[in-house]
Scaffold this active site. Structure first.
Site, PDB file in Angstrom:
ATOM      1  N   THR A 121      45.176  42.055  41.582  1.00  0.00           N
ATOM      2  CA  THR A 121      44.079  41.229  42.106  1.00  0.00           C
ATOM      3  C   THR A 121      42.873  41.484  41.229  1.00  0.00           C
ATOM      4  O   THR A 121      42.712  42.579  40.697  1.00  0.00           O
ATOM      5  CB  THR A 121      43.679  41.668  43.531  1.00  0.00           C
ATOM      6  OG1 THR A 121      43.233  43.011  43.441  1.00  0.00           O
ATOM      7  CG2 THR A 121      44.868  41.603  44.468  1.00  0.00           C
ATOM      8  N   THR A 122      42.084  40.503  41.032  1.00  0.00           N
ATOM      9  CA  THR A 122      40.899  40.741  40.185  1.00  0.00           C
ATOM     10  C   THR A 122      39.703  41.080  41.058  1.00  0.00           C
ATOM     11  O   THR A 122      38.767  41.676  40.622  1.00  0.00           O
ATOM     12  CB  THR A 122      40.546  39.461  39.387  1.00  0.00           C
ATOM     13  OG1 THR A 122      40.445  38.413  40.371  1.00  0.00           O
ATOM     14  CG2 THR A 122      41.647  39.138  38.398  1.00  0.00           C
TER      15      THR A 122
END
Lengths: 188, 134
Positions: A173-174
């Site tokens: 996930t960023t």
């Protein structure tokens, strides 16, 4: 003659099934040694400030805990240490961050509190101040333990892009602040 | 992360925290341990606190100082104040961790919302109490 001392050695996924009897015994012994260091000071009428510093120094010197000797490694393979201390009597406080050569960062934090007009010093400046104050300076390799080094290698192997928090289900996930499924896979 | 809090025979409180931070950290990242009011706080009128956990959330909530404020301004007990932060506020934001606290009367709290926390305490009777798991 009433006094109290409380300590912690870190929180996380500490499960009995992951612990060997020998390791558990070692942790119990280390925690007890830390308590005894502070108890000795308090029981002789000493200050809470002296007691918490002495107690944390024992834990910093113990390689079982993530502070001082046995601290975890940064992405660059260094040990960058942080510490802070506060005196409830006068709200004086001291802290150091990202230091790599001070054997007992908590003592450096106390030096900042008592021997400077500041509250916080970081990095090379904090190390220079500590050296000027006569604190014990060590080679960065003093903090190295094989177990922590392997921990870094393992994280790097599992997730080359360690800036993004990997949340356990191996999908990247960023967003750093997303709710993680596995709260304990928070590296770097 | 390691920490200690104490109240001495004179009624003075003190708190201390020390850490290596997070494995594989980059860009000079620091957590709550060196931030007064987030990971460490002490005030003779209320409480001494030392925190451990996912630092970003303890910084954003100023956990240690907030516990002191709840006790000073809302008359929370040390248990009420620490439970409020560790079991409600921090998880609600997505963080996790624990802390130790002692108030001016020697009452202690050791809440945590993870699987375990290395913790212990000792009082004037000299009997150490040590715990690891939930």
């Amino acid at each position: 003659k009433k006094f109290s001392l409380v300590i912690h050695g870190g929180a996380g996924t500490i499960l009995k099934k992951n612990m060997t009897p020998e390791k558990e015994k070692a942790y119990q012994q280390a925690l007890n040694d830390a308590l005894q260091a502070g108890y000795k000071i308090l029981n002789s009428g000493g200050s809470a400030l002296d007691a918490v510093e002495a107690t944390v120094r024992v834990l910093e010197d113990c390689p079982l805990f993530n502070a001082g000797k046995g601290a975890v490694f940064t992405n660059e393979g260094k040990n960058e240490l942080d510490a802070s201390i506060m005196n409830g009597k006068n709200l004086a406080a001291g802290s150091v961050a990202s230091v790599t050569t001070i054997r007992n960062p908590i003592t450096a934090a106390r030096a900042v509190m008592e021997r400077s007009q500041h509250v916080m010093m970081v990095g090379a400046g904090a190390e220079k101040f500590a050296k000027q104050q006569g604190l014990e300076i060590v080679d960065p390799s003093y903090f190295y333990t094989e177990e922590r080094w392997q921990g870094l290698l393992k994280v790097r192997a599992e997730d080359p892009d360690s800036v993004a928090l990997d949340h356990g289900n191996k999908t990247k996930t960023t967003g750093m602040l997303k709710q993680p499924e596995n709260r304990d896979y928070k590296y770097g | 992360t390691v920490g200690a809090v104490a109240v001495d025979m004179q009624g003075n409180l003190a708190a201390a925290t020390s850490t290596g931070g997070m494995t594989n950290k980059k860009f000079g990242r620091i957590g709550d341990a060196p931030i007064i009011g987030a990971g460490t706080y002490a005030d003779n009128n209320t409480v001494a606190v030392s925190c451990t956990g996912w630092g970003e959330f303890f910084i954003r909530l100023s956990v240690a100082k907030t516990i002191s404020d709840l006790m000073e301004y809302k008359n929370f007990t040390v248990k009420q104040a620490t439970d409020e932060l560790i079991h409600k506020k921090v998880p609600a934001l997505g963080g996790d961790g624990g802390l130790i606290a002692v108030d001016k009367n020697g009452n202690i709290a050791m809440p945590f919302n993870t699987e375990g926390m290395y913790r212990g305490y000792i009082k004037q009777d000299g009997k150490p109490v040590i715990a690891i798991y939930k």
